[in-house]
Design an enzyme around this catalytic site. Structure first.
Site, mmCIF file in Angstrom:
data_model
loop_
_atom_site.group_PDB
_atom_site.id
_atom_site.type_symbol
_atom_site.label_atom_id
_atom_site.label_comp_id
_atom_site.label_asym_id
_atom_site.label_seq_id
_atom_site.Cartn_x
_atom_site.Cartn_y
_atom_site.Cartn_z
ATOM 1 N N THR A 83 0.539 -1.318 -0.271
ATOM 2 C CA THR A 83 -0.065 0.370 0.449
ATOM 3 C C THR A 83 0.532 1.206 0.106
ATOM 4 O OG1 THR A 83 -2.003 1.653 1.274
ATOM 5 C CG2 THR A 83 -0.254 -0.508 2.491
ATOM 6 N N CYS A 197 -2.046 4.659 -4.926
ATOM 7 C CA CYS A 197 -3.298 4.293 -4.377
ATOM 8 C C CYS A 197 -2.714 2.686 -5.906
ATOM 9 C CB CYS A 197 -3.757 4.421 -4.238
ATOM 10 S SG CYS A 197 -4.936 3.369 -3.180
#
Length: 232
Positions: A83, A197
């Site tokens: 992430t 992202c």
């Protein structure tokens, strides 16, 4: 071949992409029935997301340090945080384990530098777009100029990530908005746009726009494959 450690589940939708891309990369590199040696700890994202929204980064650090130590104990030779946002606490995680951490911003910056790109747009959660842990690393370590959308567009990008993509939902209207925002960054001078992202690649990809896109999930996974096979 080194064993790859994955700290995933944030969200599991993008972690699934990591697993697939890493195994495909190893197979393409080594042929035959080769696949990656992987140790993965997939966290429950719900409590972490609540801590993020509350600004309790110490709480998220405690959870992810414990998870990272479990990945190390299970035999991983190096670690990926699957992430972008949680690289905010990458220094704390890195200090808590004895194995190397491959930073997603470094992997992305390597691509930009190799392509001679100087000015780049950045999409991601509000944390990634607005705070310095990611932008600052790109600026200070690689001399890149980083552009982000205006406030209203940052809110759109953030909302779509948490309310749609992290739930596995891809909406046509949201794709239109993302492509508009990408185009606006290009108009402001961005030579490429970082999909900062790991879920964004579910919604938009290179076939959707002439603007150069950098899918951080794919880039991070490729770096993991390279490191696992060559050690560098």
């Amino acid at each position: 071949m080194k064993t790859i450690g994955l700290l995933g589940g944030m969200s599991w939708e993008s972690t699934l992409g990591y697993y697939k891309k890493i195994n495909e990369g190893v197979r393409n590199a080594l042929g035959g029935l080769h696949s990656a040696e992987i140790v993965m700890y997939s966290v429950d994202f719900e409590p972490i997301e609540k801590l993020q929204q509350a600004g309790d980064w110490e709480g998220t650090t405690d959870i992810l340090i414990e998870a990272a130590k479990n990945v190390q104990s299970a035999g991983a030779d190096f670690l990926l945080i699957c992430t972008n946002t949680m690289h905010k606490i990458a220094p704390e995680i890195e200090a808590a384990v004895q194995i190397p951490l491959l930073h997603i911003a470094d992997a992305t910056a390597d691509v930009l530098v190799n392509e001679g790109i100087k000015t780049v747009g950045l999409l991601g959660t509000a944390f990634t777009m607005e705070q310095e842990f990611y932008k600052g690393r790109l600026k200070n370590n690689y001399g890149l100029e980083v552009l982000v959308p205006n406030r209203a567009d940052r809110e759109i990008v953030h909302r779509v990530i948490y309310q749609e993509l992290c739930l596995g939902e891809t909406e046509a209207d949201s794709k239109v908005e993302y492509l508009r925002i990408i185009s606006a960054l290009s108009d402001q001078g961005a030579e490429a746009v970082i999909l900062g992202c790991t879920e964004i690649g579910m919604l938009v990809n290179q076939v959707d726009t002439d603007v150069r896109l950098l899918d951080t999930t794919a880039i991070h996974a490729e770096k993991a494959v390279e490191y696992a096979i060559t050690g560098s």
